[in-house]
Design a protein around this motif. Sequence first.
Motif, short mmCIF file in Angstrom:
data_model
loop_
_atom_site.label_atom_id
_atom_site.label_comp_id
_atom_site.label_asym_id
_atom_site.label_seq_id
_atom_site.Cartn_x
_atom_site.Cartn_y
_atom_site.Cartn_z
N ARG A 262 0.81 -1.22 0.00
CA ARG A 262 0.00 0.00 0.00
C ARG A 262 0.85 1.28 0.00
NH1 ARG A 262 -4.90 -0.22 -1.07
NH2 ARG A 262 -5.26 -1.79 0.51
N GLU A 263 1.81 1.36 0.90
CA GLU A 263 2.56 2.60 1.04
C GLU A 263 3.36 2.92 -0.21
OE1 GLU A 263 2.12 4.83 3.43
OE2 GLU A 263 0.55 3.42 4.01
N SER A 264 3.98 1.90 -0.78
CA SER A 264 4.73 2.12 -2.02
C SER A 264 3.80 2.54 -3.16
CB SER A 264 5.47 0.84 -2.42
OG SER A 264 6.13 1.02 -3.65
N MET A 265 2.62 1.94 -3.23
CA MET A 265 1.66 2.30 -4.26
C MET A 265 1.14 3.72 -4.08
SD MET A 265 1.24 -0.20 -6.52
CE MET A 265 3.03 -0.39 -6.46
N LYS A 266 0.92 4.12 -2.84
CA LYS A 266 0.48 5.49 -2.57
C LYS A 266 1.48 6.50 -3.10
CE LYS A 266 -2.43 5.04 1.56
NZ LYS A 266 -2.50 5.35 3.02
N ARG A 267 2.76 6.21 -2.90
CA ARG A 267 3.80 7.13 -3.36
C ARG A 267 3.81 7.26 -4.87
NH1 ARG A 267 6.62 4.67 1.00
NH2 ARG A 267 7.64 3.18 -0.40
N GLN A 268 3.23 6.27 -5.55
CA GLN A 268 3.15 6.31 -7.01
C GLN A 268 1.76 6.74 -7.50
OE1 GLN A 268 5.26 2.83 -8.91
NE2 GLN A 268 5.42 2.16 -6.77
N ALA A 269 0.96 7.28 -6.56
CA ALA A 269 -0.38 7.81 -6.86
C ALA A 269 -1.40 6.72 -7.13
CB ALA A 269 -0.34 8.79 -8.03
N TYR A 270 -1.22 5.55 -6.49
CA TYR A 270 -2.20 4.45 -6.58
C TYR A 270 -2.62 4.06 -5.16
CZ TYR A 270 0.22 4.18 -11.08
OH TYR A 270 0.80 4.49 -12.29
N PRO A 271 -3.49 4.86 -4.53
CA PRO A 271 -3.79 4.62 -3.11
C PRO A 271 -4.77 3.50 -2.83
CG PRO A 271 -4.97 6.55 -3.92
CD PRO A 271 -4.09 6.10 -5.05
N TYR A 272 -5.67 3.17 -3.76
CA TYR A 272 -6.74 2.22 -3.48
C TYR A 272 -6.52 0.89 -4.22
CZ TYR A 272 -9.05 6.54 -2.01
OH TYR A 272 -9.34 7.73 -1.39
N ASP A 273 -7.19 -0.15 -3.73
CA ASP A 273 -7.09 -1.45 -4.38
C ASP A 273 -7.49 -1.39 -5.85
OD1 ASP A 273 -6.17 -2.60 -2.08
OD2 ASP A 273 -7.87 -3.94 -1.77
#
Length: 355
Positions: A262-273
């Motif tokens: 999740r945290e890595s994805m958030k940093r790439q602007a992908y916060p949700y499943d």
Amino acid sequence: MKLITLEGMINMESVRVKIDNIYIEVDYRTELLGVIMWISNYHEKYKQLFNKCGNEFYVNDILKHFSKYKNHKLIKKFEALVEKHSFNYDAPLDLFLQLDSKLNTNKLTDYCYLDRLQGDEKIFDFINELNTFSNEIDFYEFYNSHRTLYAKWINGMSYAFKKYNLSNYFFKYYGYNLNKKLIVNLIPFMTNGGFYCSNDNEVYDCFPVFEGMQAETLFDSTNHEKITLFNPFHEFSHAYINPITDKLKILTKDTNFFDDIRESMKRQAYPYDTHIINEHIVRALEIRYIINVYGDYKWAQELIEDEKENSFIYIEPIVNSLCQYERQRNIYKRIDDFYPIIIKKIKEYKNTKLA
């Protein structure tokens, strides 16, 4: 190929060609946005999107014509939207591509930045001044004076689309055509970050300058066809996959399946499943495209390893499941028929390999 152009400045149209049911254009609406981004502080806040890469001469022309308007009230309103409401990346492009020929609209479709703005009032206050601003700065004269250059870029880029029929690949692989126009919108003012934008009738791949394109041959794709098609393949594939995710609701904004990344994805602007699964699937589809069209297994494997390093750790089981899809097209006629199997394979992988 005949360019669709319009003399004069009334009922303005963009410079455009159509190749195999895909349009390639330089849209005057997003070029106006480019002017706004370059004379405001936007290009400084998001330097990673504006690294000059062969487009210096065009950017310098923008600055020469429009820098004197950097303190205009509309520019200040734009800067406030960016600063206070994270109006950035795909959001400005999405907005401008919903405007009509007079740079206005009575209603915006569901858009990604509504929750950031906490209502429509601020964005319509900005929109309502765009037409006056564009006339005041003589933007249409600037755009029309560059039509020949835009046409040159479009014709250069069209080489790759003539060589590989991308729309035909979509139809064969996904099993159906979208009921929307597919439009590659060249954005020569920007050098990084391709963006997917969609409205009721159109799907846009906003295509920036990329490394290797130089000077006035900015979009000459003669020796870059693989790279040229990579970005539109990715963004147009989102137009197929994202609606399936929304429709089936196997994963939603409220699920927590991808908490491990999740945290890595958030940093790439992908916060949700929903964002994470869409991006995983589209990147896996890219791998199969590279193998199916180019037969480049080495590049495909390098991409898989790069994606895993970038925290897309579920890409390999998705790629493997897509091989099953390709073998069993007699059973799975369309990609949406197979979508639940992709999710099932990811869950199996997670249970056995990552437990």
